[in-house]
Design a protein around this motif. Structure first.
Motif, PDB file in Angstrom:
ATOM      1  N   SER A 106      -4.536 -16.804   9.704  1.00 54.15           N
ATOM      2  CA  SER A 106      -3.434 -17.072   9.095  1.00 54.15           C
ATOM      3  C   SER A 106      -2.874 -16.255   7.950  1.00 54.15           C
ATOM      4  N   SER A 107      -1.730 -15.976   7.619  1.00 51.10           N
ATOM      5  CA  SER A 107      -1.472 -15.038   6.691  1.00 51.10           C
ATOM      6  C   SER A 107      -2.144 -15.540   5.178  1.00 51.10           C
ATOM      7  N   VAL A 120      -9.640 -14.564   6.537  1.00 51.86           N
ATOM      8  CA  VAL A 120      -9.771 -12.986   6.800  1.00 51.86           C
ATOM      9  C   VAL A 120      -8.887 -12.359   5.984  1.00 51.86           C
ATOM     10  N   ASN A 121      -7.598 -12.897   5.882  1.00 51.36           N
ATOM     11  CA  ASN A 121      -6.634 -12.156   5.055  1.00 51.36           C
ATOM     12  C   ASN A 121      -6.960 -11.865   3.629  1.00 51.36           C
ATOM     13  N   SER A 122      -7.483 -13.118   3.228  1.00 50.50           N
ATOM     14  CA  SER A 122      -7.994 -13.030   1.756  1.00 50.50           C
ATOM     15  C   SER A 122      -9.042 -12.050   1.431  1.00 50.50           C
ATOM     16  N   LEU A 123      -9.877 -12.222   2.482  1.00 50.90           N
ATOM     17  CA  LEU A 123     -11.212 -11.205   2.364  1.00 50.90           C
ATOM     18  C   LEU A 123     -10.584  -9.673   2.108  1.00 50.90           C
ATOM     19  N   LEU A 124      -9.305  -9.326   3.173  1.00 46.32           N
ATOM     20  CA  LEU A 124      -9.118  -8.077   3.257  1.00 46.32           C
ATOM     21  C   LEU A 124      -8.390  -7.517   2.033  1.00 46.32           C
ATOM     22  N   LYS A 125      -7.721  -8.757   1.322  1.00 45.35           N
ATOM     23  CA  LYS A 125      -6.987  -8.359   0.222  1.00 45.35           C
ATOM     24  C   LYS A 125      -7.946  -8.241  -1.145  1.00 45.35           C
ATOM     25  N   HIS A 127      -9.467  -5.019  -1.220  1.00 40.43           N
ATOM     26  CA  HIS A 127      -8.269  -3.973  -1.172  1.00 40.43           C
ATOM     27  C   HIS A 127      -8.239  -3.031  -0.125  1.00 40.43           C
ATOM     28  N   LEU A 128      -8.480  -3.779   1.044  1.00 38.95           N
ATOM     29  CA  LEU A 128      -8.057  -2.949   2.338  1.00 38.95           C
ATOM     30  C   LEU A 128      -6.796  -3.111   2.947  1.00 38.95           C
ATOM     31  N   THR A 129      -6.027  -3.925   2.520  1.00 35.92           N
ATOM     32  CA  THR A 129      -4.677  -4.275   2.768  1.00 35.92           C
ATOM     33  C   THR A 129      -4.021  -4.988   1.382  1.00 35.92           C
ATOM     34  N   ASP A 130      -2.547  -4.864   1.098  1.00 31.79           N
ATOM     35  CA  ASP A 130      -2.022  -5.300   0.111  1.00 31.79           C
ATOM     36  C   ASP A 130      -1.160  -6.498   0.653  1.00 31.79           C
ATOM     37  N   ALA A 131      -0.602  -6.484   1.682  1.00 26.61           N
ATOM     38  CA  ALA A 131       0.344  -7.468   2.322  1.00 26.61           C
ATOM     39  C   ALA A 131      -0.787  -8.189   3.568  1.00 26.61           C
ATOM     40  N   SER A 132      -0.429  -9.168   3.650  1.00 25.91           N
ATOM     41  CA  SER A 132      -1.059 -10.139   4.779  1.00 25.91           C
ATOM     42  C   SER A 132      -0.889  -9.401   6.183  1.00 25.91           C
ATOM     43  N   VAL A 133      -1.986  -9.264   7.041  1.00 23.55           N
ATOM     44  CA  VAL A 133      -1.707  -8.714   8.204  1.00 23.55           C
ATOM     45  C   VAL A 133      -1.412  -9.765   9.193  1.00 23.55           C
ATOM     46  N   LEU A 134      -0.265  -9.766   9.922  1.00 29.77           N
ATOM     47  CA  LEU A 134       0.048 -10.771  10.862  1.00 29.77           C
ATOM     48  C   LEU A 134      -0.642 -10.760  12.108  1.00 29.77           C
ATOM     49  N   PHE A 135      -1.795 -11.190  12.401  1.00 36.15           N
ATOM     50  CA  PHE A 135      -2.691 -10.513  13.549  1.00 36.15           C
ATOM     51  C   PHE A 135      -1.950 -11.261  14.688  1.00 36.15           C
ATOM     52  N   LEU A 136      -1.550 -12.481  14.531  1.00 40.10           N
ATOM     53  CA  LEU A 136      -1.285 -13.050  16.002  1.00 40.10           C
ATOM     54  C   LEU A 136       0.073 -12.817  16.385  1.00 40.10           C
ATOM     55  N   GLN A 137       0.646 -11.866  15.555  1.00 41.48           N
ATOM     56  CA  GLN A 137       2.168 -11.587  15.851  1.00 41.48           C
ATOM     57  C   GLN A 137       2.347 -10.211  16.508  1.00 41.48           C
ATOM     58  N   GLU A 138       1.202  -9.552  16.492  1.00 47.96           N
ATOM     59  CA  GLU A 138       1.279  -8.153  16.910  1.00 47.96           C
ATOM     60  C   GLU A 138       0.538  -8.003  18.017  1.00 47.96           C
TER      61      GLU A 138
END
Lengths: 319, 297
Positions: free
Chosen positions: A151-152, A156-161, A164-175
């Motif tokens: 979830s946003s 996983v999103n917290s780890l990515l942020k 610094h692999l991503t700035d905004a949360s990736v919406l994994f289950l919506q794409e």
């Protein structure tokens, strides 16, 4: 299903009536299973006729309406192949299983080899116990877990942020583009530990002297794995790979149904969920069963072919 | 020379332990994460960032579940089907396995192929649904028991086990005048306890985890299993309904604000806990079970 050597006592040629009388209790004990198979396996096979008629859902007796419905031959199959959905559904089904295979096939092999190299009993047991666990939970629970960690504001999103692999949360289950990957990873997560049991069993049957000899010859751990463990695992690996190719159309209803949603439907629809949607949600019963029949027939042919191949290669077969 | 190998072995061990520790974390942590969120105060959870420990500890989400009659009803249905369905399946499968272990049985080959074929070919979803419907099983508790009564693969496990039993006891009982039914109940069943325990575990877990039959074959809310209710909650969460099922459940308690999210976590935990609790005790059996299966096919 090899005949057991112990029970090879040839049946005496007796009169059928006498044998039936002698075996009445055995036949009695078998009868619930026979009734079960007739009701829940063979009656649905008769119901396949639905795919060849224009069945109109209506009140009253299913069988009566089925056999009085208009016969349309293979029209529903043609409709499926021509209406454009076919390519998309087959693409999703095969892409999803192949991607799953890519991750979930090597994972248990690697885990089994790694676990086997651990000498500390407690650590070894803890890893094994925990890694088998996801196999025993339902896909409903697994889907809830997947949705939560992806979830946003999930892990996983917290780890990515954090990395610094991503700035905004990736919406994994919506794409849609992520969907096959998510299913592949979820499948791998759920079963990698449990599947490693088979490989661990194969490893434990390797003669320990081989490792001793290799050590004397100066082989390090990597070399021992490469020249002793892996070659001994090869037959197991080959047969399991062949068998999993037989299931290439069986993408798994649960994970696609539970993880999919309207936004990713173009990527999440596989044969089983498509048939479910048209049959039970849109009431196009005949069309949905035609899709189901296509699935069953192709899957059955695949299993037969795969079984033949495994017989040739390994001298092992399922039936 | 010796030093070099010891060194590379040390590196190997280090990476190996790190790798397996990662496997441990990846398989274990998601469960922990669910537990943490379910034990955290719902309003506080919305801020996110819950990873290792609840910030504001509370059992309120669980209390909500136990106050909710619909959820308690679904737990009852799940427990009932597990307790009733498991012994019935084990009995039907073991009777079948015993009969088919006798190769002198009339039409043995026919019966064997008759069952094996069902493992590889079926009618598919829609014809099966129609048959279940025409048998009058829609909206009946028995739809949880009968369609899944037999597992042909499990039968093969039991049959193999029976074939491995020494035949002498059975033969001497036969000479003493016992019929097949008596031999089955008095001799074969007691000897089969290990394998029957194994398949009972598989079947029991299957019943506990089942959602599909309840989801598609039952419409009455009082026949929904716990997992089927969880599917409903998950679906609404996924499609982002304004007032989700979980929130409705949360609001029905009307006491302390509980978010849909924390209810979803708590229900997930309640559905998982029995498995986690029996799991350490029965793990050995599972391993044995898959080994037996692996040897067979």
């Amino acid at each position: 299903m090899q005949p057991s050597e112990l029970r090879q006592t040839a049946p005496a040629k007796k009169k059928l009536a006498r044998r039936l009388n002698e075996q009445k209790y055995l036949l009695l004990m078998l009868s619930p299973a026979v009734i079960w198979a007739l009701c829940f396996c063979y009656l649905p096979m008769v119901g396949i006729y639905m795919a060849f008629v224009n069945y109109q859902p209506s009140l009253g007796d299913f069988w009566h309406h089925l056999f009085h419905a208009e016969f349309v031959g293979v029209d529903w199959f043609e409709y499926f192949f021509r209406n454009g959905d076919f390519v998309r559904i087959m693409r999703n089904t095969i892409a999803s299983t192949l991607l799953t295979l890519l991750f979930s096939f090597p994972a248990p092999i690697i885990i089994a080899i790694a676990v086997n190299e651990v000498k500390n009993g407690l650590f070894r047991r803890s890893v094994q116990t925990v890694s088998y666990l996801p196999h025993f939970i339902s896909w409903v629970i697994a889907a809830n877990i997947v949705v939560t960690v992806l979830s946003s504001d999930g892990v996983v999103n917290s780890l990515l942020k954090f990395l610094h692999l991503t700035d905004a949360s990736v919406l994994f289950l919506q794409e849609g583009k992520y969907f096959w990957w998510i299913v592949a990873f979820a499948n791998t997560w759920k079963d990698m530990g449990y599947s490693s049991i088979i490989y661990l069993a194969a490893i434990s049957s390797i003669n320990g002297d081989l490792y001793e000899a290799a050590k004397v010859d100066g082989a390090g751990r990597f070399k021992q794995i490469r020249y002793i463990t892996l070659p001994h695992l090869k037959p197991t690996i080959v047969i399991l790979l062949i068998l999993s190719l037989g299931g290439i159309l069986n993408a798994g209803f649960d994970q696609h149904f539970l993880l999919g949603n309207g936004l990713v439907q173009d990527y999440s629809d596989v044969l089983s969920t498509y048939s479910f949607r048209y049959g039970l949600q849109n009431s196009m019963f005949s069309y949905a069963s035609a899709v189901g029949v296509f699935n069953s027939v192709v899957a059955f042919m695949l299993i037969v072919v795969v079984n033949f191949a495994s017989k040739k290669l390994n001298n092992q077969s399922l039936f | 020379m010796l030093r070099r190998f010891t060194d590379s072995d040390t590196w190997f061990d280090l990476f190996n332990y790190l790798f397996l520790a990662a496997v441990f974390v990846v398989t274990f942590y998601p469960f922990w994460n669910i537990l943490v969120i379910s034990l955290n105060d719902a309003t506080d959870s919305v801020r996110g960032g819950l990873y290792l420990w609840p910030r504001v500890f509370t059992f309120e989400s669980y209390a909500t579940i136990f106050r909710n009659t619909e959820l308690m009803g679904s737990i009852k249905v799940t427990v009932l089907r597990t307790l009733l369905g498991t012994p019935l399946s084990v009995l039907a499968i073991s009777m079948m396995a015993y009969s088919l272990s006798k190769r002198e049985l009339v039409a043995w080959r026919f019966f064997t192929l008759f069952f094996i074929f069902t493992m590889y070919f079926g009618g598919g979803l829609i014809p099966t649904y129609m048959v279940i419907k025409s048998l009058g099983l829609i909206d009946s508790f028995w739809v949880f028991i009968f369609p899944g009564l037999i597992g042909v693969f499990l039968m093969i496990l039991v049959r193999t086990y029976i074939e491995g039993l020494p035949g002498e006891v059975e033969e001497s009982a036969k000479i003493d005048g016992a019929n097949d039914l008596q031999i089955f109940v008095r001799i074969v069943l007691p000897l089969c306890i290990p394998v029957l325990a194994t398949i009972a575990l598989f079947i029991g877990i299957g019943h506990w985890n089942a959602w599909y039959d309840s989801y598609i074959y039952t419409y009455k809310p009082e026949l929904k299993t716990l997992q089927a209710v969880l599917v409903k909650i998950l679906n609404q969460f996924q499609t982002g309904d304004m007032v989700s099922e979980a929130e409705k459940l949360a609001n029905s308690s009307k006491r302390i604000p509980v978010s849909g999210e924390s209810i979803r976590m708590a229900v997930t935990m309640v559905a998982t806990l029995p498995i986690i609790m029996v799991y350490p005790f029965v793990q050995r059996y599972f391993v044995k079970g898959i080994m037996m299966g692996a040897i067979k096919s």
